[in-house]
Motif scaffolding. Structure first.
Motif, PDB file in Angstrom:
ATOM      1  N   HIS A   2       0.832  -1.202   0.000  1.00 38.29           N
ATOM      2  CA  HIS A   2       0.000   0.000   0.000  1.00 38.29           C
ATOM      3  C   HIS A   2       0.871   1.258   0.000  1.00 38.29           C
ATOM      4  O   HIS A   2       2.074   1.194   0.247  1.00 38.29           O
ATOM      5  CB  HIS A   2      -0.980  -0.016   1.179  1.00 38.29           C
ATOM      6  CG  HIS A   2      -0.345   0.278   2.490  1.00 38.29           C
ATOM      7  ND1 HIS A   2       0.274  -0.667   3.256  1.00 38.29           N
ATOM      8  CD2 HIS A   2      -0.223   1.448   3.185  1.00 38.29           C
ATOM      9  CE1 HIS A   2       0.743  -0.114   4.360  1.00 38.29           C
ATOM     10  NE2 HIS A   2       0.462   1.173   4.342  1.00 38.29           N
ATOM     11  N   THR A 104       6.331  -3.848 -15.253  1.00 38.16           N
ATOM     12  CA  THR A 104       5.326  -4.105 -14.225  1.00 38.16           C
ATOM     13  C   THR A 104       4.389  -2.910 -14.149  1.00 38.16           C
ATOM     14  O   THR A 104       4.816  -1.765 -14.258  1.00 38.16           O
ATOM     15  CB  THR A 104       6.001  -4.347 -12.858  1.00 38.16           C
ATOM     16  OG1 THR A 104       6.842  -5.497 -12.944  1.00 38.16           O
ATOM     17  CG2 THR A 104       4.977  -4.529 -11.746  1.00 38.16           C
ATOM     18  N   LEU A 106       1.549  -0.890 -11.791  1.00 43.00           N
ATOM     19  CA  LEU A 106       1.069  -0.700 -10.428  1.00 43.00           C
ATOM     20  C   LEU A 106      -0.280  -0.008 -10.510  1.00 43.00           C
ATOM     21  O   LEU A 106      -0.383   1.117 -11.014  1.00 43.00           O
ATOM     22  CB  LEU A 106       2.073   0.125  -9.625  1.00 43.00           C
ATOM     23  CG  LEU A 106       3.478  -0.474  -9.545  1.00 43.00           C
ATOM     24  CD1 LEU A 106       4.440   0.489  -8.851  1.00 43.00           C
ATOM     25  CD2 LEU A 106       3.462  -1.818  -8.844  1.00 43.00           C
ATOM     26  N   THR A 113      -2.711   4.123 -13.078  1.00 48.27           N
ATOM     27  CA  THR A 113      -1.752   3.050 -13.309  1.00 48.27           C
ATOM     28  C   THR A 113      -0.375   3.627 -13.620  1.00 48.27           C
ATOM     29  O   THR A 113      -0.243   4.523 -14.451  1.00 48.27           O
ATOM     30  CB  THR A 113      -2.200   2.156 -14.490  1.00 48.27           C
ATOM     31  OG1 THR A 113      -3.519   1.699 -14.238  1.00 48.27           O
ATOM     32  CG2 THR A 113      -1.270   0.977 -14.688  1.00 48.27           C
ATOM     33  N   PRO A 168      -4.381   0.780  -1.340  1.00 44.75           N
ATOM     34  CA  PRO A 168      -3.736  -0.495  -1.675  1.00 44.75           C
ATOM     35  C   PRO A 168      -3.249  -0.413  -3.124  1.00 44.75           C
ATOM     36  O   PRO A 168      -3.847   0.288  -3.952  1.00 44.75           O
ATOM     37  CB  PRO A 168      -4.861  -1.517  -1.524  1.00 44.75           C
ATOM     38  CG  PRO A 168      -6.119  -0.734  -1.716  1.00 44.75           C
ATOM     39  CD  PRO A 168      -5.829   0.668  -1.232  1.00 44.75           C
ATOM     40  N   ILE A 169      -2.170  -1.106  -3.433  1.00 41.62           N
ATOM     41  CA  ILE A 169      -1.597  -1.098  -4.775  1.00 41.62           C
ATOM     42  C   ILE A 169      -1.473  -2.539  -5.231  1.00 41.62           C
ATOM     43  O   ILE A 169      -0.944  -3.393  -4.513  1.00 41.62           O
ATOM     44  CB  ILE A 169      -0.208  -0.426  -4.780  1.00 41.62           C
ATOM     45  CG1 ILE A 169      -0.317   1.005  -4.256  1.00 41.62           C
ATOM     46  CG2 ILE A 169       0.397  -0.446  -6.189  1.00 41.62           C
ATOM     47  CD1 ILE A 169       1.021   1.619  -3.906  1.00 41.62           C
ATOM     48  N   ARG A 170      -1.959  -2.781  -6.428  1.00 47.40           N
ATOM     49  CA  ARG A 170      -1.875  -4.124  -7.014  1.00 47.40           C
ATOM     50  C   ARG A 170      -0.818  -4.108  -8.103  1.00 47.40           C
ATOM     51  O   ARG A 170      -0.824  -3.221  -8.960  1.00 47.40           O
ATOM     52  CB  ARG A 170      -3.227  -4.532  -7.585  1.00 47.40           C
ATOM     53  CG  ARG A 170      -3.261  -5.956  -8.097  1.00 47.40           C
ATOM     54  CD  ARG A 170      -4.688  -6.421  -8.360  1.00 47.40           C
ATOM     55  NE  ARG A 170      -5.384  -5.568  -9.293  1.00 47.40           N
ATOM     56  CZ  ARG A 170      -5.703  -5.923 -10.542  1.00 47.40           C
ATOM     57  NH1 ARG A 170      -5.368  -7.125 -11.002  1.00 47.40           N
ATOM     58  NH2 ARG A 170      -6.372  -5.099 -11.316  1.00 47.40           N
ATOM     59  N   ALA A 171       0.095  -5.063  -8.080  1.00 45.01           N
ATOM     60  CA  ALA A 171       1.152  -5.160  -9.086  1.00 45.01           C
ATOM     61  C   ALA A 171       0.777  -6.225 -10.114  1.00 45.01           C
ATOM     62  O   ALA A 171       0.379  -7.332  -9.738  1.00 45.01           O
ATOM     63  CB  ALA A 171       2.481  -5.506  -8.444  1.00 45.01           C
ATOM     64  N   LEU A 172       0.908  -5.848 -11.387  1.00 39.67           N
ATOM     65  CA  LEU A 172       0.710  -6.807 -12.482  1.00 39.67           C
ATOM     66  C   LEU A 172       2.055  -7.037 -13.138  1.00 39.67           C
ATOM     67  O   LEU A 172       2.672  -6.088 -13.645  1.00 39.67           O
ATOM     68  CB  LEU A 172      -0.271  -6.247 -13.513  1.00 39.67           C
ATOM     69  CG  LEU A 172      -1.719  -6.095 -13.107  1.00 39.67           C
ATOM     70  CD1 LEU A 172      -2.525  -5.491 -14.251  1.00 39.67           C
ATOM     71  CD2 LEU A 172      -2.298  -7.444 -12.718  1.00 39.67           C
TER      72      LEU A 172
END
Length: 177
Positions: A2, A104, A106, A113, A168-172
């Motif tokens: 996060h 990547t 984020l 993004t 919150p941060i989602r990583a792809l």
């Protein structure tokens, strides 16, 4: 992971200051020193003549709470203030942020993004800030060694949106073709 802190450099000094929220816009963080679609070539791009306009792939600087703690311990100081590094986003829950591969993405709750372009190699400029803050001249050069692989990332804005401390941060992971 996060967003633990959000910082902007509003003036000519790269030292950043905390803000509770900001707009990620094409070009970076609105109101930040490093905002822009274009930047001047410098020591990091020796294949271009210094000062030549090039695409700004360094719009946003990210560091990790956990990696900064490791750097502080190696330097024998209580903490490394991300503001002294000119960092924009401080992430928590990212102990290996510097190893994040380019490509990547984020993602933030707003849909904003970031596209990671590269690891951010340590340099003497933030080392000078740390040396001044701690009254220890040797930190200027020691920082470069201690922060190798732990200086975080730089990224560009792929999609605009608001970001806030606590997000919150989602990583792809990057896709392979």
């Amino acid at each position: 992971m996060h967003l633990a802190a959000l910082l902007l450099a509003p003036g000519p000094d790269f030292r950043t200051r905390p803000v509770p929220e900001a707009a990620l816009v094409f070009g970076g963080l609105s109101g930040d020193l490093h905002h822009g679609l274009v930047r001047k070539a410098d020591a990091r791009t020796p294949w271009h003549v210094r000062g030549t306009p090039i695409a700004n792939t360094r719009q946003v600087s990210l560091v990790s709470v956990e990696e900064l703690a490791v750097v502080a311990e190696a330097l024998g100081i209580p903490e490394v203030d991300p503001a002294d590094l000119g960092a924009n986003l401080v992430l928590s829950g990212a102990p290996a942020l510097g190893a994040t591969p380019p490509g990547t993405r984020l993602l933030f709750p707003s849909g904003a993004t970031l596209f990671v372009t590269e690891a951010n190699p340590p340099c003497r400029q933030p080392g000078r800030k740390l040396a001044a803050a701690h009254g220890r001249r040797e930190l200027e050069f020691a920082f470069v060694k201690a922060a190798k692989g732990k200086r975080g990332l730089v990224a560009l804005v792929e999609r605009e949106g608001a970001i806030r401390v606590g997000d919150p941060i989602r990583a792809l992971a990057p896709t392979r073709g």
